[in-house]
Design a protein around this motif. Structure first.
Motif, mmCIF file in Angstrom:
data_model
loop_
_atom_site.group_PDB
_atom_site.id
_atom_site.type_symbol
_atom_site.label_atom_id
_atom_site.label_comp_id
_atom_site.label_asym_id
_atom_site.label_seq_id
_atom_site.Cartn_x
_atom_site.Cartn_y
_atom_site.Cartn_z
ATOM 1 N N THR A 207 31.018 19.482 59.628
ATOM 2 C CA THR A 207 32.447 19.613 59.893
ATOM 3 C C THR A 207 32.919 18.490 60.810
ATOM 4 O OG1 THR A 207 32.107 21.000 61.848
ATOM 5 C CG2 THR A 207 32.287 22.125 59.727
ATOM 6 N N SER B 229 27.790 23.688 58.851
ATOM 7 C CA SER B 229 28.264 25.042 58.570
ATOM 8 C C SER B 229 28.013 25.393 57.111
ATOM 9 C CB SER B 229 29.762 25.169 58.875
ATOM 10 O OG SER B 229 30.270 26.394 58.397
ATOM 11 N N LYS C 28 28.711 28.523 56.176
ATOM 12 C CA LYS C 28 29.755 29.503 55.878
ATOM 13 C C LYS C 28 30.898 28.836 55.103
ATOM 14 C CE LYS C 28 28.794 32.322 59.972
ATOM 15 N NZ LYS C 28 29.326 32.855 61.243
ATOM 16 N N ILE C 29 31.290 27.654 55.538
ATOM 17 C CA ILE C 29 32.345 26.929 54.831
ATOM 18 C C ILE C 29 31.845 26.474 53.469
ATOM 19 C CG2 ILE C 29 33.820 24.870 54.877
ATOM 20 C CD1 ILE C 29 33.928 25.138 57.911
ATOM 21 N N GLN D 203 32.246 29.213 50.906
ATOM 22 C CA GLN D 203 33.638 29.394 50.482
ATOM 23 C C GLN D 203 34.056 28.296 49.497
ATOM 24 O OE1 GLN D 203 35.436 31.988 51.108
ATOM 25 N NE2 GLN D 203 34.132 32.922 52.660
ATOM 26 N N LEU E 105 40.662 31.177 54.684
ATOM 27 C CA LEU E 105 39.379 31.584 55.256
ATOM 28 C C LEU E 105 38.615 30.371 55.783
ATOM 29 C CD1 LEU E 105 38.166 34.213 52.616
ATOM 30 C CD2 LEU E 105 39.121 34.665 54.869
ATOM 31 N N ILE E 106 38.669 29.278 55.038
ATOM 32 C CA ILE E 106 37.991 28.049 55.462
ATOM 33 C C ILE E 106 38.615 27.511 56.741
ATOM 34 C CG2 ILE E 106 37.591 25.618 54.847
ATOM 35 C CD1 ILE E 106 37.372 26.598 51.902
ATOM 36 N N GLU F 250 37.540 29.591 59.680
ATOM 37 C CA GLU F 250 36.146 29.303 60.049
ATOM 38 C C GLU F 250 36.053 27.974 60.800
ATOM 39 O OE1 GLU F 250 32.387 29.761 60.833
ATOM 40 O OE2 GLU F 250 33.535 31.301 59.776
ATOM 41 N N HIS F 251 36.816 26.971 60.347
ATOM 42 C CA HIS F 251 36.887 25.682 61.058
ATOM 43 C C HIS F 251 37.306 25.899 62.508
ATOM 44 C CE1 HIS F 251 36.159 22.114 58.656
ATOM 45 N NE2 HIS F 251 36.818 22.619 57.621
ATOM 46 N N GLU G 202 37.367 28.642 64.355
ATOM 47 C CA GLU G 202 36.412 29.442 65.124
ATOM 48 C C GLU G 202 35.212 28.601 65.566
ATOM 49 O OE1 GLU G 202 33.482 33.325 64.527
ATOM 50 O OE2 GLU G 202 35.080 32.934 63.091
ATOM 51 N N GLN G 203 34.685 27.788 64.654
ATOM 52 C CA GLN G 203 33.534 26.953 64.989
ATOM 53 C C GLN G 203 33.916 25.877 65.999
ATOM 54 O OE1 GLN G 203 30.938 25.597 61.805
ATOM 55 N NE2 GLN G 203 30.738 23.590 62.756
#
Length: 336
Positions: free
Chosen positions: A108, A176, A178-179, A182, A207-208, A211-212, A214-215
């Motif tokens: 990221t 990440s 998680k991304i 997605q 959602l992406i 997550e960006h 939050e990270q």
């Protein structure tokens, strides 16, 4: 979807500006616009989606035959950019005198620059690149939420505003998965109709972005990798999760998956809990249920045949876990 050839009236200015650097033809699918590259530039596409005022996203999926530099102003201006490299690699650079920063696969990055300091994305030839960039206009987007219930929290909003007040900011984030998950769904999922496709795609971009943010917040506060896993370990987790999704019928075990991934049992479990908030066995079970749900919905297989197709042996156990997830029995689900 109905495709309309390049129409300068309906095509966003951002995509027309990008076309100056990546020559090609623009088509329109409802409110999604796609730039397909000319053969003398390379192969691939860039998809532009306008999520709402002040919030746009670009999906680069291409392989070039020559190096190309894309000024950020060709994509967006006066915004914060959230970048994620799903495959390959690219570079970010503030003006020509500064060293370019490498953004690797699964990594990221967060960037911001104003009109007084130009920045650019550098894409090297021969590199198969899959890159997502979400552009957030600070004034249009975040000011709007400051007057409402801000879903990102006041503390987080303040942090992002601080970034926006700096003429130059670049944060290279950690890796990440998680991304990645997605984006894989965005690029690979099948839809039954155009409306569900459009809504699902747009919802996943939000959602992406969440997550960006939050990270990014966690890394700024803790100054550390939020996963605790090395890059090669994250890549191994991604590969083994794809293997399970592709072969739900196999009797997966911790031992066999450790052999498949090269990870220890502890690292395997740690990776799945970080990535999916599930243990390995929970993940396998969920993959089988989702595959079974799709088979029930789209095929004429009997329930017993579906149970066998996803690697389970007990119909009663399957009915129990299916009902827990979908709030009805497989037979009731099929009859609907």
């Amino acid at each position: 979807m109905e495709k309309i050839e390049n129409d300068l009236v309906s095509v966003p200015s951002e995509l027309n500006d990008l076309k100056e650097h990546l020559q090609g033809n623009i088509t329109v699918d409802y409110d999604m616009h796609t730039l397909t590259l000319d053969s003398e530039v390379g192969k691939g596409q860039v998809r532009y989606t306008n999520l709402q005022s002040g919030l746009q996203t670009f999906d680069f999926k291409l392989k070039l035959i020559k190096d190309i530099e894309i000024p950020i102003d060709s994509i967006t201006s006066e915004s914060i950019q959230f970048l994620y490299c799903l495959d390959g690699k690219c570079y970010h650079q503030f003006e020509s005198f500064e060293k370019a920063t490498l953004i690797e696969r699964f990594q990221t990055a967060v960037a911001h620059s104003d009109k007084s300091l130009a920045s650019k994305i550098i894409i090297r030839k021969g590199n198969h690149l899959v890159l997502n960039i979400i552009c957030v206009n600070k004034k249009e987007y975040f000011d709007k939420f400051s007057k409402e219930n801000n879903p990102f929290g006041k503390k987080l909003q303040g942090l992002l505003y601080d970034i926006g007040t700096k003429s130059k900011h670049f944060h290279l984030g950690s890796y990440s998965l998680k991304i990645a998950e997605q984006l894989k769904l965005l690029f690979g999922i099948e839809y039954s109709n155009e409306v569900s496709e459009l809504l699902s795609q747009k919802g996943r971009y939000y959602l992406i972005l969440a997550e960006h943010i939050e990270q990014f917040h966690a890394e700024i506060e803790n100054n550390s990798n939020t996963s605790g896993l090395l890059k090669n370990e994250l890549m191994a987790i991604s590969q083994v999760s794809d293997f399970i999704k592709g072969h739900p019928e196999i009797q997966h075990s911790i031992k066999s998956l450790c052999l498949e991934s090269g990870l220890s049992p502890a690292k395997l479990q740690e990776g799945f809990k970080f990535m999916f908030q599930r243990t390995v066995s929970d993940f396998v079970r969920n993959v089988r249920l989702e595959k079974a749900e799709k088979l029930i919905k789209t095929t004429e297989l009997t329930i017993s045949e579906v149970v066998y197709s996803v690697g389970l042996t007990s119909r009663s156990y399957f009915c129990k876990i299916f009902k827990k997830k979908y709030s009805c029995s497989p037979k009731e689900y099929k009859s609907r």
